[in-house]
Scaffold this motif. Structure first.
Motif, PDB file in Angstrom:
ATOM      1  N   LYS A  41      22.454 -34.550 -84.323  1.00  0.00           N
ATOM      2  CA  LYS A  41      21.570 -35.063 -83.288  1.00  0.00           C
ATOM      3  C   LYS A  41      20.742 -36.260 -83.180  1.00  0.00           C
ATOM      4  CE  LYS A  41      16.493 -33.249 -83.271  1.00  0.00           C
ATOM      5  NZ  LYS A  41      15.260 -31.982 -83.770  1.00  0.00           N
ATOM      6  N   THR A  43      17.212 -39.156 -82.126  1.00  0.00           N
ATOM      7  CA  THR A  43      16.393 -39.558 -81.453  1.00  0.00           C
ATOM      8  C   THR A  43      16.327 -40.370 -80.403  1.00  0.00           C
ATOM      9  OG1 THR A  43      15.263 -37.280 -82.766  1.00  0.00           O
ATOM     10  CG2 THR A  43      14.228 -38.510 -81.164  1.00  0.00           C
ATOM     11  N   ALA A  44      16.207 -40.734 -79.291  1.00  0.00           N
ATOM     12  CA  ALA A  44      15.292 -41.994 -78.534  1.00  0.00           C
ATOM     13  C   ALA A  44      14.246 -42.175 -78.498  1.00  0.00           C
ATOM     14  CB  ALA A  44      15.686 -41.306 -76.955  1.00  0.00           C
ATOM     15  N   GLN A  48      13.740 -43.252 -72.991  1.00  0.00           N
ATOM     16  CA  GLN A  48      15.116 -43.400 -73.347  1.00  0.00           C
ATOM     17  C   GLN A  48      16.798 -42.529 -73.436  1.00  0.00           C
ATOM     18  OE1 GLN A  48      15.662 -47.088 -72.788  1.00  0.00           O
ATOM     19  NE2 GLN A  48      13.444 -47.129 -72.076  1.00  0.00           N
ATOM     20  N   ARG A  49      16.355 -41.157 -73.139  1.00  0.00           N
ATOM     21  CA  ARG A  49      16.581 -40.442 -73.629  1.00  0.00           C
ATOM     22  C   ARG A  49      17.967 -40.463 -72.352  1.00  0.00           C
ATOM     23  NH1 ARG A  49      16.410 -34.164 -74.573  1.00  0.00           N
ATOM     24  NH2 ARG A  49      15.328 -33.698 -71.993  1.00  0.00           N
ATOM     25  N   ASP A  50      17.458 -40.203 -71.394  1.00  0.00           N
ATOM     26  CA  ASP A  50      18.462 -40.995 -70.207  1.00  0.00           C
ATOM     27  C   ASP A  50      19.333 -41.797 -70.405  1.00  0.00           C
ATOM     28  OD1 ASP A  50      17.737 -38.608 -69.003  1.00  0.00           O
ATOM     29  OD2 ASP A  50      16.476 -38.865 -67.773  1.00  0.00           O
ATOM     30  N   THR A  53      21.436 -41.566 -73.144  1.00  0.00           N
ATOM     31  CA  THR A  53      22.392 -40.345 -72.557  1.00  0.00           C
ATOM     32  C   THR A  53      23.660 -40.835 -71.092  1.00  0.00           C
ATOM     33  OG1 THR A  53      21.302 -38.935 -72.211  1.00  0.00           O
ATOM     34  CG2 THR A  53      23.497 -37.882 -71.468  1.00  0.00           C
ATOM     35  N   HIS A  73      20.987 -32.644 -74.149  1.00  0.00           N
ATOM     36  CA  HIS A  73      20.062 -32.487 -74.626  1.00  0.00           C
ATOM     37  C   HIS A  73      19.301 -31.863 -75.189  1.00  0.00           C
ATOM     38  CE1 HIS A  73      19.951 -35.619 -71.245  1.00  0.00           C
ATOM     39  NE2 HIS A  73      20.097 -36.433 -71.961  1.00  0.00           N
ATOM     40  N   GLU A  78      12.084 -33.587 -75.615  1.00  0.00           N
ATOM     41  CA  GLU A  78      12.651 -34.543 -74.435  1.00  0.00           C
ATOM     42  C   GLU A  78      12.962 -35.970 -74.290  1.00  0.00           C
ATOM     43  OE1 GLU A  78       7.989 -36.545 -73.445  1.00  0.00           O
ATOM     44  OE2 GLU A  78       8.283 -35.089 -72.352  1.00  0.00           O
ATOM     45  N   THR A  79      12.787 -36.025 -76.542  1.00  0.00           N
ATOM     46  CA  THR A  79      13.592 -37.536 -76.827  1.00  0.00           C
ATOM     47  C   THR A  79      15.175 -37.155 -77.664  1.00  0.00           C
ATOM     48  OG1 THR A  79      12.798 -37.609 -78.496  1.00  0.00           O
ATOM     49  CG2 THR A  79      11.442 -38.070 -76.819  1.00  0.00           C
ATOM     50  N   ILE A  81      19.032 -36.042 -78.910  1.00  0.00           N
ATOM     51  CA  ILE A  81      19.296 -35.472 -78.327  1.00  0.00           C
ATOM     52  C   ILE A  81      20.840 -34.999 -79.379  1.00  0.00           C
ATOM     53  CG2 ILE A  81      21.731 -36.770 -76.778  1.00  0.00           C
ATOM     54  CD1 ILE A  81      20.285 -39.404 -76.278  1.00  0.00           C
TER      55      ILE A  81
END
Length: 133
Positions: A41, A43-44, A48-50, A53, A73, A78-79, A81
């Protein structure tokens, strides 16, 4: 008269018993493999997660020995991955870190990562979509 057993019902029942600590020990007869797996795991940084990814999903066809590489995701964060990897062996995974495209993806992705949380090494034995070795 033969009784028909629903595998899903049995599996769900055993899982329920196991969660209560009541399941009998079960020893599956699995073929020993040298497959190497990782589940991790990261964390962005916020927002910046998308982008992270996209970087993780680039150039996946250039990793010899990679049997499965899944980027997911976390719907509750929401952060976050999750990355699940299966390799023919640990040496293939280590070698992948020297591939120029992978090194470039790491260089581009690192500034977007806030933390690497939990990473577990696994010994995959098979599953849907995973060719037996």
């Amino acid at each position: 008269m033969a009784m028909r057993v629903n595998r899903r019902v049995v599996t769900a029942g055993l899982a329920g018993l196991a969660s209560l600590g009541l399941a009998p020990p079960v020893r599956a007869r699995l073929k020993e493999t040298s497959m190497y797996g990782l589940i991790g795991k990261m964390t962005a940084l916020p927002g910046q997660r998308d982008a992270l990814t996209e970087i993780l999903l680039e150039s996946l066809g250039t990793m010899p020995g990679c049997l499965s590489y899944i980027v997911a995701h976390d719907p509750a964060d929401e952060t976050a991955i999750w990355v699940t990897e299966v390799w023919t062996d640990e040496a293939s995974h280590r070698a992948s870190l020297q591939i120029p495209e992978v090194k470039e993806a790491i260089r581009r992705g690192m500034p977007l990562i806030a933390t690497f949380d939990d990473v577990k090494v696994t010994a995959p034995v098979g599953g849907a979509g995973l060719a037996q070795q």
